[in-house]
Design a protein around this motif. Sequence first.
Motif, PDB file in Angstrom:
ATOM      1  N   LYS A 202       0.744  -1.228  -0.145  1.00 28.03           N
ATOM      2  CA  LYS A 202       0.068  -0.084  -0.064  1.00 28.03           C
ATOM      3  C   LYS A 202       0.948   1.406   0.023  1.00 28.03           C
ATOM      4  CE  LYS A 202      -4.326  -1.824   2.020  1.00 28.03           C
ATOM      5  NZ  LYS A 202      -4.200  -2.853   3.175  1.00 28.03           N
ATOM      6  N   GLU A 203       2.170   1.253   0.066  1.00 34.57           N
ATOM      7  CA  GLU A 203       3.021   2.234   0.498  1.00 34.57           C
ATOM      8  C   GLU A 203       3.801   2.596  -0.800  1.00 34.57           C
ATOM      9  OE1 GLU A 203       3.324   1.672   5.337  1.00 34.57           O
ATOM     10  OE2 GLU A 203       5.060   1.246   4.018  1.00 34.57           O
ATOM     11  N   ILE A 204       3.688   1.659  -1.962  1.00 34.26           N
ATOM     12  CA  ILE A 204       4.054   1.970  -3.197  1.00 34.26           C
ATOM     13  C   ILE A 204       3.862   3.226  -3.912  1.00 34.26           C
ATOM     14  CG2 ILE A 204       4.386   1.188  -5.534  1.00 34.26           C
ATOM     15  CD1 ILE A 204       3.839  -1.767  -4.552  1.00 34.26           C
ATOM     16  N   ASN A 205       4.657   4.305  -4.389  1.00 35.36           N
ATOM     17  CA  ASN A 205       4.155   5.416  -4.833  1.00 35.36           C
ATOM     18  C   ASN A 205       4.055   5.140  -6.650  1.00 35.36           C
ATOM     19  OD1 ASN A 205       3.390   8.107  -5.062  1.00 35.36           O
ATOM     20  ND2 ASN A 205       5.484   8.671  -5.750  1.00 35.36           N
ATOM     21  N   LYS A 206       5.236   4.769  -6.887  1.00 37.30           N
ATOM     22  CA  LYS A 206       5.250   4.063  -8.391  1.00 37.30           C
ATOM     23  C   LYS A 206       6.494   3.046  -8.572  1.00 37.30           C
ATOM     24  CE  LYS A 206       8.273   7.750  -9.973  1.00 37.30           C
ATOM     25  NZ  LYS A 206       8.288   8.842 -11.015  1.00 37.30           N
ATOM     26  N   ILE A 207       6.258   2.223  -9.700  1.00 33.56           N
ATOM     27  CA  ILE A 207       7.205   1.302  -9.907  1.00 33.56           C
ATOM     28  C   ILE A 207       8.058   1.829 -11.160  1.00 33.56           C
ATOM     29  CG2 ILE A 207       7.363  -0.892 -11.241  1.00 33.56           C
ATOM     30  CD1 ILE A 207       4.938  -1.902  -9.689  1.00 33.56           C
ATOM     31  N   LEU A 208       9.277   1.612 -11.056  1.00 31.13           N
ATOM     32  CA  LEU A 208      10.334   2.332 -12.036  1.00 31.13           C
ATOM     33  C   LEU A 208      10.781   0.932 -12.944  1.00 31.13           C
ATOM     34  CD1 LEU A 208      11.804   4.590  -9.509  1.00 31.13           C
ATOM     35  CD2 LEU A 208      10.649   5.230 -11.575  1.00 31.13           C
ATOM     36  N   LEU A 209      10.382   0.754 -14.111  1.00 32.20           N
ATOM     37  CA  LEU A 209      10.443  -0.466 -14.760  1.00 32.20           C
ATOM     38  C   LEU A 209      11.484  -0.252 -15.674  1.00 32.20           C
ATOM     39  CD1 LEU A 209       8.920  -3.223 -15.414  1.00 32.20           C
ATOM     40  CD2 LEU A 209       8.095  -2.300 -17.345  1.00 32.20           C
ATOM     41  N   THR A 210      12.673  -0.852 -15.561  1.00 30.04           N
ATOM     42  CA  THR A 210      13.716  -0.673 -16.441  1.00 30.04           C
ATOM     43  C   THR A 210      13.837  -1.433 -17.712  1.00 30.04           C
ATOM     44  OG1 THR A 210      15.215  -2.051 -15.293  1.00 30.04           O
ATOM     45  CG2 THR A 210      15.325   0.173 -14.491  1.00 30.04           C
ATOM     46  N   ALA A 211      14.364  -0.552 -18.593  1.00 27.40           N
ATOM     47  CA  ALA A 211      14.527  -1.226 -20.150  1.00 27.40           C
ATOM     48  C   ALA A 211      15.732  -0.966 -20.608  1.00 27.40           C
ATOM     49  CB  ALA A 211      13.548  -0.408 -21.030  1.00 27.40           C
ATOM     50  N   SER A 212      16.454  -1.816 -21.530  1.00 28.27           N
ATOM     51  CA  SER A 212      17.687  -1.491 -21.877  1.00 28.27           C
ATOM     52  C   SER A 212      17.858  -0.817 -23.094  1.00 28.27           C
ATOM     53  CB  SER A 212      18.243  -2.980 -22.417  1.00 28.27           C
ATOM     54  OG  SER A 212      17.627  -3.634 -23.509  1.00 28.27           O
ATOM     55  N   GLY A 213      16.339  -0.769 -23.697  1.00 24.94           N
ATOM     56  CA  GLY A 213      16.215   0.349 -24.980  1.00 24.94           C
ATOM     57  C   GLY A 213      16.339  -0.576 -26.253  1.00 24.94           C
TER      58      GLY A 213
ATOM     59  N   ILE B 221      14.872   3.971 -19.172  1.00 25.54           N
ATOM     60  CA  ILE B 221      15.713   3.262 -19.828  1.00 25.54           C
ATOM     61  C   ILE B 221      16.930   3.179 -19.303  1.00 25.54           C
ATOM     62  CG2 ILE B 221      17.109   3.469 -22.217  1.00 25.54           C
ATOM     63  CD1 ILE B 221      14.123   3.224 -22.983  1.00 25.54           C
ATOM     64  N   GLN B 222      17.734   2.011 -19.021  1.00 21.46           N
ATOM     65  CA  GLN B 222      19.089   2.062 -18.429  1.00 21.46           C
ATOM     66  C   GLN B 222      19.679   0.819 -19.244  1.00 21.46           C
ATOM     67  OE1 GLN B 222      20.248  -0.684 -15.480  1.00 21.46           O
ATOM     68  NE2 GLN B 222      21.810   0.535 -16.795  1.00 21.46           N
ATOM     69  N   PRO B 223      20.554   1.484 -20.281  1.00 21.40           N
ATOM     70  CA  PRO B 223      21.153   0.629 -21.023  1.00 21.40           C
ATOM     71  C   PRO B 223      21.983  -0.464 -20.703  1.00 21.40           C
ATOM     72  CG  PRO B 223      21.143   3.065 -21.699  1.00 21.40           C
ATOM     73  CD  PRO B 223      20.744   3.025 -20.223  1.00 21.40           C
ATOM     74  N   GLN B 224      22.633  -0.154 -19.545  1.00 19.70           N
ATOM     75  CA  GLN B 224      23.581  -1.436 -19.097  1.00 19.70           C
ATOM     76  C   GLN B 224      22.914  -2.599 -18.513  1.00 19.70           C
ATOM     77  OE1 GLN B 224      23.706   1.785 -17.968  1.00 19.70           O
ATOM     78  NE2 GLN B 224      25.404   2.740 -19.050  1.00 19.70           N
ATOM     79  N   SER B 225      21.519  -2.455 -18.365  1.00 20.06           N
ATOM     80  CA  SER B 225      20.820  -3.552 -17.922  1.00 20.06           C
ATOM     81  C   SER B 225      21.489  -4.208 -16.560  1.00 20.06           C
ATOM     82  CB  SER B 225      20.689  -4.977 -18.959  1.00 20.06           C
ATOM     83  OG  SER B 225      19.885  -4.432 -20.048  1.00 20.06           O
ATOM     84  N   ILE B 226      21.820  -3.366 -15.483  1.00 21.46           N
ATOM     85  CA  ILE B 226      22.166  -3.879 -14.198  1.00 21.46           C
ATOM     86  C   ILE B 226      21.254  -3.451 -13.441  1.00 21.46           C
ATOM     87  CG2 ILE B 226      23.948  -3.192 -12.623  1.00 21.46           C
ATOM     88  CD1 ILE B 226      25.278  -4.482 -14.774  1.00 21.46           C
ATOM     89  N   ILE B 227      20.646  -2.344 -13.236  1.00 20.48           N
ATOM     90  CA  ILE B 227      19.314  -2.375 -12.420  1.00 20.48           C
ATOM     91  C   ILE B 227      18.118  -2.953 -13.066  1.00 20.48           C
ATOM     92  CG2 ILE B 227      17.772  -0.561 -11.392  1.00 20.48           C
ATOM     93  CD1 ILE B 227      19.812   1.532 -11.634  1.00 20.48           C
ATOM     94  N   HIS B 228      17.501  -4.051 -12.449  1.00 21.40           N
ATOM     95  CA  HIS B 228      16.496  -4.939 -13.262  1.00 21.40           C
ATOM     96  C   HIS B 228      14.970  -4.198 -12.982  1.00 21.40           C
ATOM     97  CE1 HIS B 228      19.553  -7.070 -14.577  1.00 21.40           C
ATOM     98  NE2 HIS B 228      19.812  -7.380 -13.403  1.00 21.40           N
ATOM     99  N   SER B 229      14.920  -3.161 -12.297  1.00 22.31           N
ATOM    100  CA  SER B 229      13.914  -2.635 -11.770  1.00 22.31           C
ATOM    101  C   SER B 229      13.745  -1.866 -10.279  1.00 22.31           C
ATOM    102  CB  SER B 229      12.517  -3.238 -12.149  1.00 22.31           C
ATOM    103  OG  SER B 229      12.068  -3.274 -13.534  1.00 22.31           O
ATOM    104  N   MET B 230      12.817  -1.151 -10.069  1.00 21.46           N
ATOM    105  CA  MET B 230      12.843  -0.395  -8.816  1.00 21.46           C
ATOM    106  C   MET B 230      11.512   0.074  -8.349  1.00 21.46           C
ATOM    107  SD  MET B 230      15.752   2.558  -9.774  1.00 21.46           S
ATOM    108  CE  MET B 230      15.540   2.864 -11.403  1.00 21.46           C
ATOM    109  N   VAL B 231      11.305   0.150  -7.124  1.00 19.18           N
ATOM    110  CA  VAL B 231      10.113   0.716  -6.540  1.00 19.18           C
ATOM    111  C   VAL B 231      10.408   1.884  -5.774  1.00 19.18           C
ATOM    112  CG1 VAL B 231       8.029   0.246  -4.966  1.00 19.18           C
ATOM    113  CG2 VAL B 231       9.310  -1.809  -6.173  1.00 19.18           C
ATOM    114  N   GLU B 232       9.411   2.902  -6.003  1.00 13.10           N
ATOM    115  CA  GLU B 232       9.558   4.051  -5.096  1.00 13.10           C
ATOM    116  C   GLU B 232       8.399   4.101  -4.396  1.00 13.10           C
ATOM    117  OE1 GLU B 232       9.889   8.394  -7.078  1.00 13.10           O
ATOM    118  OE2 GLU B 232       8.143   8.568  -5.853  1.00 13.10           O
ATOM    119  N   PHE B 233       8.622   4.323  -2.909  1.00 13.90           N
ATOM    120  CA  PHE B 233       7.396   4.345  -1.930  1.00 13.90           C
ATOM    121  C   PHE B 233       7.037   5.758  -1.666  1.00 13.90           C
ATOM    122  CE2 PHE B 233      10.045   0.440  -1.615  1.00 13.90           C
ATOM    123  CZ  PHE B 233       8.945  -0.487  -1.480  1.00 13.90           C
ATOM    124  N   ILE B 234       6.202   5.964  -0.813  1.00 12.65           N
ATOM    125  CA  ILE B 234       5.389   7.007  -0.606  1.00 12.65           C
ATOM    126  C   ILE B 234       6.300   8.168  -0.059  1.00 12.65           C
ATOM    127  CG2 ILE B 234       3.169   6.544  -0.821  1.00 12.65           C
ATOM    128  CD1 ILE B 234       2.998   5.934   2.134  1.00 12.65           C
TER     129      ILE B 234
END
Length: 380
Positions: A163-174, A237-250
């Motif tokens: 419930k405390e998720i603010n947004k999901i940061l979905l990474t992509a290599s591009g 877009i995170q071209p190195q494909s090292i961060i596989h995704s992130m979650v930002e909380f409130i």
Amino acid sequence: MKKLSLLGSTGSIGTQTLDVVRKNQDIQVVALAAGTRVVELAQQVREFKPQLVCIGKEELVSELKTLIGDLDVKIVCGDEGLTEAATIESADIVLTAVVGMMGIVPTIEAMKAHKDIALANKETLVTAGHIIMRLAKEYGVHIYPVDSEHSAIFQSLNGENPKEINKILLTASGGPFRGKTRKDLEHVSLKDALNHPNWSMGKKITIDSSTMVNKGLEVMEAQWLFNVPATQVQVVIQPQSIIHSMVEFIDGGIMAQLGSPDMRLPIQYALYYPERRFLDSERVDFFKLKQITFEEPDFETFKGLKLAYDAAANGGNIPTALNAANEYAVSRFLDEKIKYLDIADMIEYAMNEVKYIDNPTVEEILDTEASVYEMLKRKW
Ligand code: MG
């Protein structure tokens, strides 16, 4: 000992799953299912000794029989066989790595048979997310994401309150065409599109990554898996494909999962959750890596990504229309029958032309798929 039914065993995810099983030595494979690669499947049966094996096409059954006739294994085939493999009594968990909408029915039946699901088949959630998530609750089964991004989000949410998720940061290599314009992509060849910079994957998903439709499908998957609207799933877009995704909380805090691009990590995490196991993966060396960079996605060049957000906003059977049109278009592109940019145009056409159905049943989802194929065949 955990008992696994593996659907799509000879594909990229399937073979890497078996690699994880082989190295850990404490998962029993009770069923294997593959599409057409009989020889590879027979080798897998010989090594992992399942009770049941399914081959996609009936005409391949006799060949499979001659290859493994000496083994005590039940041989089944086709869609019915796939569902039999998914619902086999002895399995605790079904890893579904088949490509396309054929994954939907076996996944549903597996859930009804109280199997946990390790989900690598995107189409299931994209087209039937409303049904799948309801069934998961109803039957008390877990859905463990296998896709690297969703696994990263799942890992980032460990111990957190959703419930405390603010947004999901979905990474992509591009993908291979990052930084290109639509004009640059007019004459893209199949070979160019199959040349992904970071990940080694099956052909369909490699094309989907190049068009960024893959990321669009992942946005729709994320909204179902993590119960956030697509408007709160931001592609980075995170071209190195090292961060596989992130979650930002409130509170503005961000949790991320990082690692070298190796699908065996999310596969292993899904199979052993919440336990972590040793993996002989390449480790991230930050001193060698030096930097991780970020870019905004280009919604004009990669129209398929924009269309995915539209499909998510429209809901109903529109994500199915997008997905079915993409499946058809990519198969035509792989046969070198259409141009690269036609893929997104065909998706857009199907989304506009299909008859809208709110809250579709599985039957209506499959009907939508068939009617999209029909309408596209007439024009392309
Ligand atoms: Mg992915």
